[in-house]
Scaffold this active site. Structure first.
Site, PDB file in Angstrom:
ATOM      1  N   GLU A  58      15.587 -52.729 -49.038  1.00 24.82           N
ATOM      2  CA  GLU A  58      14.929 -52.986 -47.754  1.00 24.82           C
ATOM      3  C   GLU A  58      13.428 -52.677 -47.767  1.00 24.82           C
ATOM      4  OE1 GLU A  58      19.187 -52.969 -47.156  1.00 24.82           O
ATOM      5  OE2 GLU A  58      17.847 -51.470 -48.048  1.00 24.82           O
ATOM      6  N   HIS A 127      27.194 -47.114 -40.473  1.00 23.44           N
ATOM      7  CA  HIS A 127      27.002 -48.530 -40.166  1.00 23.44           C
ATOM      8  C   HIS A 127      27.130 -48.817 -38.674  1.00 23.44           C
ATOM      9  CE1 HIS A 127      27.986 -48.624 -44.457  1.00 23.44           C
ATOM     10  NE2 HIS A 127      27.384 -49.803 -44.505  1.00 23.44           N
TER      11      HIS A 127
END
Length: 322
Positions: A58, A127
């Protein structure tokens, strides 16, 4: 009009903007495959020069998006899960959000960050976060959270056309939601809220996935003689303060609900705004309905216990009208 899902609305917005403007590119993990549907079919339509899979890094591909935006492209950077934003915070908060300001507006940064956030599917703590508050806190990003397919499509198109960095958050549980949308092109303006239901006794300011639950709660409360107005900010930055304050001044009561932890949250900001700018209109203390201040458990019963829901909204409304 046609009926599409929330996910299809995002796909259509991306497809239309990429067809309209050749500078729009899409990068991110598995965007060529489109595993969740949002980017499915785009690589076949626009080619690998404009739709690119990235490594699982990322910081790397978010930084590439920042550079692309500074170089004249309009990148959409797809962050598969909101929790993954944490490892790209320097590229986002310290670079993307500040460079236009530091250049005195000489350089545009038309960067859209799309991230899927929220809980409700047993994805567990790593998550299931709702990492919106940091981007609301720092005065550098526009922040968008749609609550339905119509707004999802129109807001994403507006985000891609904006010359500032925009955080576009998609909440996981809304993916299958269906709604009619126009066949012709339309935009939903960034910075303009929407009254999803009019009422006179209580204002509920609901964000994203909590809007459908607030509307369902309002329907049940109407049967008990309580008239609820549901306000959907749609964009948290810039915030349509006027639509919220006017509603509070009309009803005199306020409940704020979002799928985030309560400390230093957007809900907290709305409560502070009401206290600072509409205190004399309030007939009862303001209530907020958020997730508990803990990481989201994997266990389905525990997850349900932690998250905000319709029943908790109804309870809060009854407390402010008591």
């Amino acid at each position: 009009m046609k009926t599409i899902t929330f996910v299809q609305a995002i796909n259509e917005a991306l497809r239309e903007e990429m067809a309209r403007d050749k500078t729009v590119i899409l990068i991110g993990e598995d965007v060529e495959l489109g595993a969740f549907g949002q980017t499915r079919g785009l690589v076949e339509a626009f080619g690998k020069d404009r739709v690119r899979n990235t490594p699982i890094s990322e910081p790397g591909f978010t930084g590439a998006g920042v550079g692309a935006a500074a170089s004249g492209l309009r990148p959409v950077v797809d962050i598969m899960m909101g929790n993954f934003l944490y490892v790209a915070m320097d590229q986002l908060l310290n670079q993307a959000g500040k460079l236009r300001f530091m250049s005195g507006g000489q350089v545009d940064f038309p960067l859209t960050i799309h991230a899927t956030i929220g809980a409700g599917g047993g994805a567990a703590a790593q998550h299931s976060d709702h990492p919106v508050a940091p981007f609301v806190h720092y005065p550098i990003f526009k922040v968008v959270i749609p609550s339905n397919p119509y707004d999802a499509k129109g807001l994403l198109k507006s985000a891609i056309r904006d010359n500032n960095p925009v955080m576009y958050f998609e909440e996981t549980t809304l993916g299958p939601m269906k709604q009619e949308v126009p066949e012709e092109e339309y935009l939903v303006p960034i910075g303009k809220g929407d009254i999803k239901r009019e009422g006179k006794d209580v204002t509920i300011v609901a964000v994203g996935c909590m809007v459908p639950q607030a509307l369902s709660a309002a329907e049940k409360l109407q049967a008990e003689g309580i008239s609820v107005e549901v306000v959907d900010p749609r964009t948290l930055v810039p915030l349509d303060k006027e639509i919220i304050l006017n509603s509070v001044k009309k009803t005199g009561r306020l409940v704020v609900t979002e799928d985030d932890t309560p400390m230093c949250s957007f809900a907290s900001e709305v409560m502070a705004m009401a206290a600072e700018e509409a205190l004399s209109y309030l007939k009862a203390p303001v209530k907020r309905v958020t997730r508990a201040n803990v990481p989201v458990p994997f266990s389905t019963p525990m997850e349900k216990f932690v998250l905000p829901n319709e029943e908790k909204i109804i309870k809060a409304v009854k407390e402010v009208v008591a």
